[in-house]
Scaffold this active site. Structure first.
Site, PDB file in Angstrom:
ATOM      1  CG  ASN A 127      -0.327  -0.218   2.510  1.00  0.00           C
ATOM      2  OD1 ASN A 127       0.727  -0.834   2.600  1.00  0.00           O
ATOM      3  ND2 ASN A 127      -0.931   0.284   3.567  1.00  0.00           N
TER       4      ASN A 127
ATOM      5  CD  GLU B 143       2.043  -0.513  10.939  1.00  0.00           C
ATOM      6  OE1 GLU B 143       0.892  -0.952  11.156  1.00  0.00           O
ATOM      7  OE2 GLU B 143       2.356   0.149   9.955  1.00  0.00           O
TER       8      GLU B 143
ATOM      9  CB  CYS C 124      -2.604  -0.666   8.955  1.00  0.00           C
ATOM     10  SG  CYS C 124      -1.209   0.475   9.022  1.00  0.00           S
TER      11      CYS C 124
ATOM     12  CD  GLU D 137       7.586   0.033  11.830  1.00  0.00           C
ATOM     13  OE1 GLU D 137       6.775   0.606  11.076  1.00  0.00           O
ATOM     14  OE2 GLU D 137       8.074  -1.078  11.566  1.00  0.00           O
TER      15      GLU D 137
END
Length: 490
Positions: free
Chosen positions: A164, A261, A296, A470
């Site tokens: 994505n 993640e 997400c 992150e």
């Protein structure tokens, strides 16, 4: 044919003629595994079919990474940061080309991919700036002696990214492990590998041999990378199903340090005193329609207080219905196709099952025009917390509106899923904003905003949304392990 269509056609022809090769250490070579067709999601045609990495290719990439990591890990953080900055500068000069590659093989709007390209370069520079954070400690653990800690690299890092944000993830997720002193073997999604493969070519003469490799392939390539004994640190972005499979595979062959993640089923909570104009714009922004909802962090559950639900819903549906769907390189297009037929079918399946269970399509709900993988931006009403579409990640342009009466009910609905990535709270009441934000089971919360990522603020989730943080110094330090040295003087 418009000028943008002519430019797209030229770019597509270049892709078809390009000798797509993987970067194995400092060697550019064609993969020795089976070819995987890369599909144009706007019309379901094959762009190119580059061969994938077989087990020998993966082994060669890891072996060369292990060799390259030795000298790279002993370089100073400042030297490593300098090389990362140099690579960022090269990528910045090729940003337009890289943005076009992502637009063509992922179907994402060109204007958004230009932003993604700039963001990837910016985050590379962020981690170069954070190199000075790689410090140890002196600990007064005993009298008269010296106790020291040193952050040291793992050696070889496997970095596996999704479809994505192809270039943005490839560039930004490469930076932290490199600055920390590791060599990186990058595996992009088999659906959208072109910008990462091009990065491998652009690294020639910029990064030392072995420090950066790119292997292209599907699950078999990823499995070979995860299970290689020299890979001791793995970072993955994608679905929780694949994340858990990586944990299992790694554990079967050794002790691997893994960060994940993963997905989200993120809630936007709208209280009666909120600034409705700003909240409306933010709810549209938060769904990441520019990525066809394939994010997400998308706020795919909008929880609205019943006193303002009718007004908000009417305005929100009108705003979503007005989004322009089309070919992603066209000026003014706000949403392009989904990345694959499988993703399109998945999103449409969620809509069909939601309607069968009692939800109502307020706008959208069907395929877009043409032969590509477009799905109309969709708003569902009449959704209750027990429906599948309210609990599971669609990863498509589908947002559900639900109502609540009390704050505790809103929090209970928001927390009633297995995910915990982001959340958004809209209220002018600071006490309520902080109280609700602390009660939500989410790793990244906005008050009166959505979707914005701030440099240096740790991003990550809880529950099925992953482990680790992150986009911050936390990410940089996660690519090191501490060594303690005790100097006994007497």
């Amino acid at each position: 044919m418009t000028e943008s269509d002519r430019e797209a056609r030229r770019r597509i022809e270049e892709i078809g003629a390009h000798p797509w090769r993987q970067r194995i250490g400092d060697e550019l070579r064609v993969g020795r595994g089976p070819a995987i067709p890369i599909i144009d999601p706007t019309d379901d045609t094959v762009l190119v079919a580059p061969p994938t990495a077989d087990a020998d290719d993966v082994r060669d990439a890891v072996d060369r990474a292990a060799d390259g990591a030795v000298a790279w890990g002993t370089a100073t953080p400042r030297e490593r940061a300098g090389a990362v900055r140099d690579f960022a500068a090269v990528l910045e000069r090729h940003a337009e080309e890289l943005a076009w590659l992502d637009t063509i093989d992922a179907g994402l709007p060109l204007w958004m991919m230009r932003i993604d390209a700039a963001t990837g370069v910016e985050r590379m520079r962020l981690f170069a700036d954070l190199a000075h954070s790689l410090v140890g400690q002196t600990i007064p653990a005993s009298a008269g002696n010296l106790h020291l800690t040193f952050p040291e690299p793992f050696g070889v890092v496997a970095r596996i990214i999704p479809f994505n944000h192809p270039f943005m993830f490839a560039s930004s997720k490469l930076a932290a492990p490199l600055v920390a002193g590791n060599a990186v073997v990058l595996k992009p999604s088999e659906l959208t590998p072109l910008s990462a493969l091009r990065m491998g070519e652009l690294a020639d003469g910029v990064l030392p041999p072995g420090v950066f490799s790119v292997v292209h392939g599907g699950p078999e390539t990823g499995e070979a990378l995860v299970r290689h004994p020299a890979v001791s640190r793995i970072a993955f972005t994608g679905s929780h199903q694949v994340g858990r499979a990586i944990q299992r595979s790694g554990a079967e062959v050794g002790i691997k340090h893994v960060s994940l993640e993963l997905g989200g089923k993120n809630a936007l909570l709208l209280f009666p005193d909120a600034d409705l104009d700003r909240a409306l714009a933010s709810a549209v922004k938060g769904m990441n329609f520019a990525f066809a909802g394939q994010s997400c962090g998308s706020t795919s559950r909008v929880l609205v207080h019943e006193s303002i639900a009718e007004e908000f819903t009417e305005r929100f549906v009108r705003a979503v219905a007005g989004l322009r769907l089309g070919r992603p390189w066209e000026e003014g297009v706000q949403i392009g196709p989904m990345v694959s037929r499988r993703q399109q079918d998945r999103a449409l399946g969620f809509i069909e099952r939601a309607v069968a269970a009692g939800a109502e399509v307020l706008t959208g709900g069907s395929r877009g025009p043409g032969d590509g993988y477009a799905v109309q931006p969709t708003v569902l009403g009449g959704v209750t917390p027990d429906l599948e579409v309210a609990k599971e990640e669609v990863f498509g342009p589908v947002v559900s509106i639900m109502t609540f009466r009390e704050e505790t009910e809103a929090v209970r609905i928001a927390n009633g899923v297995e995910y915990g990535l982001t959340a958004s709270v809209w209220t002018r009441d600071l006490d309520q904003a902080l109280r609700v934000s602390r009660a939500l089971e989410a790793g990244y919360v906005w008050i009166n905003d959505t979707s914005t990522h701030f440099p240096g603020v740790p991003f990550g989730g809880v529950k099925l949304s992953g482990i680790g943080r992150e986009e911050s110094v936390d990410e940089l330090l996660s690519y090191t392990q501490l060594r303690a040295i005790n100097v006994v003087t007497a």
